[in-house]
Scaffold this active site. Structure first.
Site, PDB file in Angstrom:
ATOM      1  CG  LEU A  12      -2.034  -1.215   1.538  1.00  0.00           C
ATOM      2  CD1 LEU A  12      -2.699  -1.073   2.973  1.00  0.00           C
ATOM      3  CD2 LEU A  12      -3.135  -0.548   0.688  1.00  0.00           C
ATOM      4  CB  SER A  13      -0.050   4.904  -0.838  1.00  0.00           C
ATOM      5  OG  SER A  13       0.423   6.149  -0.589  1.00  0.00           O
ATOM      6  N   GLY A  14       2.212   4.255   1.726  1.00  0.00           N
ATOM      7  CA  GLY A  14       2.608   4.542   2.479  1.00  0.00           C
ATOM      8  C   GLY A  14       2.911   3.004   3.889  1.00  0.00           C
ATOM      9  CE  LYS A  17       5.022   0.889  -2.528  1.00  0.00           C
ATOM     10  NZ  LYS A  17       4.257   1.738  -1.648  1.00  0.00           N
ATOM     11  CB  SER A  18       9.902   5.117  -0.921  1.00  0.00           C
ATOM     12  OG  SER A  18       8.921   4.939  -2.015  1.00  0.00           O
ATOM     13  CB  SER A  85       2.885  -4.508  -8.027  1.00  0.00           C
ATOM     14  OG  SER A  85       4.181  -4.111  -8.304  1.00  0.00           O
TER      15      SER A  85
HETATM   16  P1  ADP Z   1       5.301   3.737   0.381  1.00  0.00           P
HETATM   17  O1  ADP Z   1       6.821   4.367  -0.571  1.00  0.00           O
HETATM   18  O2  ADP Z   1       5.073   2.673   0.846  1.00  0.00           O
HETATM   19  O3  ADP Z   1       4.686   4.899   0.238  1.00  0.00           O
HETATM   20  P2  ADP Z   1       7.610   5.163   2.291  1.00  0.00           P
HETATM   21  O4  ADP Z   1       8.458   4.677   2.333  1.00  0.00           O
HETATM   22  O5  ADP Z   1       7.143   6.710   1.537  1.00  0.00           O
HETATM   23  O6  ADP Z   1       5.737   4.508   1.599  1.00  0.00           O
HETATM   24  O7  ADP Z   1       6.437   5.824   3.906  1.00  0.00           O
HETATM   25  C1  ADP Z   1       6.827   4.888   5.407  1.00  0.00           C
HETATM   26  C2  ADP Z   1       6.805   5.427   6.134  1.00  0.00           C
HETATM   27  O8  ADP Z   1       6.629   4.892   7.437  1.00  0.00           O
HETATM   28  C3  ADP Z   1       7.961   6.383   6.574  1.00  0.00           C
HETATM   29  O9  ADP Z   1       7.100   7.668   7.012  1.00  0.00           O
HETATM   30  C4  ADP Z   1       8.564   5.161   7.672  1.00  0.00           C
HETATM   31  O10 ADP Z   1      10.024   6.310   7.985  1.00  0.00           O
HETATM   32  C5  ADP Z   1       8.092   4.830   8.412  1.00  0.00           C
HETATM   33  N1  ADP Z   1       8.618   3.614   8.931  1.00  0.00           N
HETATM   34  C6  ADP Z   1       8.108   3.325   9.713  1.00  0.00           C
HETATM   35  N2  ADP Z   1       8.412   2.385  10.282  1.00  0.00           N
HETATM   36  C7  ADP Z   1       8.990   1.354   9.180  1.00  0.00           C
HETATM   37  C8  ADP Z   1       9.916   0.180   8.645  1.00  0.00           C
HETATM   38  N3  ADP Z   1      10.203  -0.611   9.439  1.00  0.00           N
HETATM   39  N4  ADP Z   1      10.325  -0.006   7.693  1.00  0.00           N
HETATM   40  C9  ADP Z   1       9.522   1.284   7.000  1.00  0.00           C
HETATM   41  N5  ADP Z   1       8.903   2.643   6.838  1.00  0.00           N
HETATM   42  C10 ADP Z   1       9.468   2.786   8.236  1.00  0.00           C
END
Ligand code: ADP
Length: 174
Positions: A12-14, A17-18, A85
């Protein structure tokens, strides 16, 4: 060249992944690997500008990314990719293009957690009616049957998640 792989984060978004992809790319680079980082937002800002968010367009989005990853592999360069995906067909396409060279990693966080994080403000925008076809809310996210690995970002820190990925990866490829 045999050592190059594609690490494909989806969720999911958030979900994280990134964040995990950036951290894994750094880790691999510190081990002397050459790495290409591919990201959904980055692809949509340029090469995939023509695509929307229908299931079909999302399929084309990941297909193009997987084809780029394949070119990179052929140069001996590993790829760390982050793409929502959302459906089985999208993940199957990635497998179809990359075969045994891809490692699909499901980044798991509940929709409630993702909404609370709302890193890019997209969940708020969606709630205000400004986004249609938003994954997990108004567009499907199919929980995977097909990931090589599941990582929960609710239970562990970023570093612990990367350690877990590296450990499982070594075990699977021992
Ligand atoms: P996506 O790319 O899936 O949309 P992001 O990586 O941009 O998500 O954002 C994920 C958020 O969750 C970030 O603010 C990150 O700091 C937080 N977070 C907390 N714990 C984790 C973890 N174990 N792994 C990845 N992100 C985490």
């Amino acid at each position: 060249m045999e050592k190059a792989y594609v690490y494909w984060f989806f969720g999911l978004s958030g979900s994280g992944k990134s964040t995990l992809a950036d951290a894994l790319a750094l880790r691999l680079k510190s081990l002397g690997e050459q790495v290409l980082r591919l990201d959904g937002d980055q692809m949509r800002a340029g090469i995939n500008k023509d695509l929307g968010f229908s299931s079909q367009d999302r399929l084309e989005n990941v297909r193009r990314a997987a084809e780029i990853a394949k070119l990179s592999l052929e140069q001996g360069i590993s790829v760390v990719a982050s793409f929502i995906s959302p459906e089985d067909i999208h993940r199957r396409k990635v497998k179809e293009v990359l075969g045994a060279k891809v490692h699909l990693i499901f980044v798991d966080a509940s929709i409630e957690t993702c909404k609370l994080r709302d890193v890019k403000g997209l969940y708020q925008q969606q709630a205000q009616g400004n986004i249609s076809s938003f994954t997990g809310v108004s567009a499907p996210f199919e929980k995977p049957m097909d990931a090589s690995m599941r990582i929960s970002t609710e239970e562990s820190s970023v570093e612990a998640c990367i350690d877990q990925i590296m450990k499982q990866w070594k075990e699977q490829n021992a």
